[in-house]
Scaffold this motif. Structure first.
Motif, PDB file in Angstrom:
ATOM      1  N   LEU A  81      10.002   0.036  -7.241  1.00  0.00           N
ATOM      2  CA  LEU A  81       9.451  -1.066  -6.452  1.00  0.00           C
ATOM      3  C   LEU A  81       8.588  -0.523  -5.325  1.00  0.00           C
ATOM      4  O   LEU A  81       7.800  -1.244  -4.727  1.00  0.00           O
ATOM      5  N   LEU A  82       8.779   0.753  -5.002  1.00  0.00           N
ATOM      6  CA  LEU A  82       7.979   1.351  -3.937  1.00  0.00           C
ATOM      7  C   LEU A  82       7.519   2.741  -4.339  1.00  0.00           C
ATOM      8  O   LEU A  82       8.068   3.380  -5.224  1.00  0.00           O
ATOM      9  N   GLU A  83       6.490   3.166  -3.650  1.00  0.00           N
ATOM     10  CA  GLU A  83       5.852   4.443  -3.950  1.00  0.00           C
ATOM     11  C   GLU A  83       6.112   5.430  -2.822  1.00  0.00           C
ATOM     12  O   GLU A  83       5.941   5.093  -1.644  1.00  0.00           O
ATOM     13  N   PRO A  95       5.204   8.492  -0.448  1.00  0.00           N
ATOM     14  CA  PRO A  95       3.912   9.036   0.000  1.00  0.00           C
ATOM     15  C   PRO A  95       3.729  10.478  -0.484  1.00  0.00           C
ATOM     16  O   PRO A  95       4.697  11.120  -0.903  1.00  0.00           O
ATOM     17  N   LEU A 115      15.144   7.667   3.402  1.00  0.00           N
ATOM     18  CA  LEU A 115      14.807   6.460   2.637  1.00  0.00           C
ATOM     19  C   LEU A 115      16.043   5.579   2.446  1.00  0.00           C
ATOM     20  O   LEU A 115      16.000   4.373   2.676  1.00  0.00           O
ATOM     21  N   ASP A 133       8.007   7.539   7.487  1.00  0.00           N
ATOM     22  CA  ASP A 133       6.535   7.607   7.533  1.00  0.00           C
ATOM     23  C   ASP A 133       5.939   7.581   6.128  1.00  0.00           C
ATOM     24  O   ASP A 133       6.458   8.219   5.213  1.00  0.00           O
ATOM     25  N   GLY A 134       4.842   6.865   6.019  1.00  0.00           N
ATOM     26  CA  GLY A 134       4.084   6.899   4.773  1.00  0.00           C
ATOM     27  C   GLY A 134       4.468   5.829   3.767  1.00  0.00           C
ATOM     28  O   GLY A 134       3.768   5.632   2.776  1.00  0.00           O
ATOM     29  N   PHE A 135       5.584   5.141   3.995  1.00  0.00           N
ATOM     30  CA  PHE A 135       5.982   4.075   3.071  1.00  0.00           C
ATOM     31  C   PHE A 135       5.370   2.751   3.512  1.00  0.00           C
ATOM     32  O   PHE A 135       5.183   2.503   4.705  1.00  0.00           O
ATOM     33  N   ARG A 189       6.360  -3.331   3.757  1.00  0.00           N
ATOM     34  CA  ARG A 189       6.672  -4.543   2.988  1.00  0.00           C
ATOM     35  C   ARG A 189       7.463  -4.190   1.733  1.00  0.00           C
ATOM     36  O   ARG A 189       8.394  -4.884   1.342  1.00  0.00           O
ATOM     37  N   ARG A 190       7.074  -3.079   1.107  1.00  0.00           N
ATOM     38  CA  ARG A 190       7.811  -2.660  -0.089  1.00  0.00           C
ATOM     39  C   ARG A 190       9.218  -2.154   0.249  1.00  0.00           C
ATOM     40  O   ARG A 190      10.149  -2.332  -0.523  1.00  0.00           O
ATOM     41  N   ILE A 191       9.341  -1.543   1.391  1.00  0.00           N
ATOM     42  CA  ILE A 191      10.684  -1.140   1.837  1.00  0.00           C
ATOM     43  C   ILE A 191      11.556  -2.396   1.916  1.00  0.00           C
ATOM     44  O   ILE A 191      12.708  -2.414   1.476  1.00  0.00           O
TER      45      ILE A 191
END
Lengths: 272, 117
Positions: free
Chosen positions: A144-146, A148, B18, B30-32, B35-37
């Motif tokens: 659901l998420l990427e 970095p 995470l 950082d970097g995420f 909204r997806r989190i």
């Protein structure tokens, strides 16, 4: 090891649909969730399928091979013991992590596609392989998420994993669809980059759109787009097996049978 | 000792950060995409809630509409620890509800029995 034997079309065996799986026509093989089985107390339904000669493949969800923690050998040993109890030719788990920092996500979390993460995954997979009695196949997960700072595409990541560990691949086309939708994976490129000669079998499952993302629920019907990806895969390679996963919100036997028939139609389609 | 973290150490801190964001309301690393989190946080919460509902349907029925909001508060306060089992999670939630007065305890039920009203 030589190629994977032909498996045909199968379905994930679950206690809630044990009778359905037993009476459905055209179930060539099944998968069982390894963590839910106890050695010495196999469900009667699984024993019945084994007696009929239906291959039973253990599928694990808890090894956390993409995790930074050292591999939990008790989990690997359990998976191996299930494989021996059902006489399985191979076992599988996922390219994912489940636990970190003392917390358990209860889910199959994607790993960063970095060289560092790949090195850790490779080391963990080798540890698992050394402690398993049969070959290990690894499955691409739905994200659901990427993360970095990815350094490799998902296809490159899996290709290098196979090259360095000699593992097999379990390609989930519903997860591939999810990643195309959710994190921009290019499915054609994915299929170009992975070593299809190391394909053990394929997963197909249903899911649902929710807001901006596609959720791989295993509780909804299989989308036509997912069957199109299966078709795309079959145009490149004849998969040794294709298995439908349904884990919740179980439909009627008729609906499950028609999903299996739709899968078989794609697999059996005449191709030039 | 070398000051450079190994690949495993680096990955450990990334993954821990995470999961801390997703399971324990920690800050998004950082970097995420935040909204997806949030989407992932809700998906994991819904999965955990669904399992607890399945394991304790009576408690979910007793709580009715309160089940979801209560569970969500409980879950953020009590992220699942490594090695814990789903059944323990369901039992801990029921206990948490009793402690919060949201579910009757055995003792209260007895008092009710000989209370004059």
């Amino acid at each position: 090891m030589a190629g994977i034997a032909d498996l045909g079309v199968g379905i994930g065996w679950r206690p809630e649909i044990d009778l359905t799986v037993e009476r459905l026509p055209g179930v060539d093989f099944v998968e069982v969730v390894a963590e839910n089985l106890h050695i010495g107390h196999l469900p009667e339904s699984v024993t019945l399928l084994l007696d009929r000669g239906v291959p039973v493949l253990p599928h694990a969800v808890s090894l956390s091979l993409g995790g930074a923690e050292e591999v939990d050998l008790a989990r690997v040993e359990h998976l191996g013991a299930v494989a021996e109890a059902v006489g399985a030719p191979l076992v599988s788990d996922h390219v994912c992590f489940v636990r970190a920092g003392g917390l358990d996500s209860g889910h199959l979390m994607p790993v960063p596609r970095t060289r560092d993460a790949l090195d850790v995954l490779v080391a963990n997979v080798r540890t698992a392989q050394r402690n398993l009695p049969v070959p290990l196949a690894l499955e691409n997960v739905a994200a659901l998420l990427e993360w970095p700072d990815g350094e490799l595409t998902e296809g490159q990541f899996l290709a290098e994993l196979v090259e360095r560990t000699d593992c097999w691949l379990l390609v989930d086309v519903a997860n591939l669809y999810a990643n195309a939708r959710n994190i921009g994976t290019d499915p054609g490129r994915f299929l170009d980059e992975i070593p299809l000669e190391r394909l053990a079998y394929v997963h197909v499952a249903g899911g649902v759109e929710h807001g901006e993302v596609y959720h791989d629920t295993h509780a909804h019907a299989v989308l036509p787009e997912v069957l199109e990806l299966l078709d795309e895969l079959c145009s490149r390679v004849n998969p040794p097996g294709v298995l439908l996963e349904r884990d919740d919100n179980y439909p009627s036997d008729t609906e499950i049978a028609s999903e299996l028939a739709a899968i078989r139609a794609v697999v059996d389609k005449k191709r030039d | 000792m070398s000051g450079t973290p190994t690949a495993r150490e680096k990955l450990a801190s990334q993954q821990a950060a995470l999961l801390n964001a997703l399971l324990a309301n920690g800050p998004a690393p950082d970097g995420f995409d935040e909204r997806r989190i949030d989407v992932e946080r809700r998906a994991l919460l819904a999965k955990r809630r669904g399992i607890v509902r399945m394991l304790g349907p009576d408690i979910a029925d007793t709580l009715g509409d309160r089940f979801q909001p209560l569970f969500d508060v409980y879950a953020a306060e009590n992220p699942r620890r490594t090695g814990s089992r789903a059944r323990e999670d369901a039992a801990a939630f029921a206990e948490w509800c009793r402690a919060a007065g949201e579910l009757p305890t055995g003792r209260k039920a007895r008092w009710k029995f000989w209370r004059p009203n």
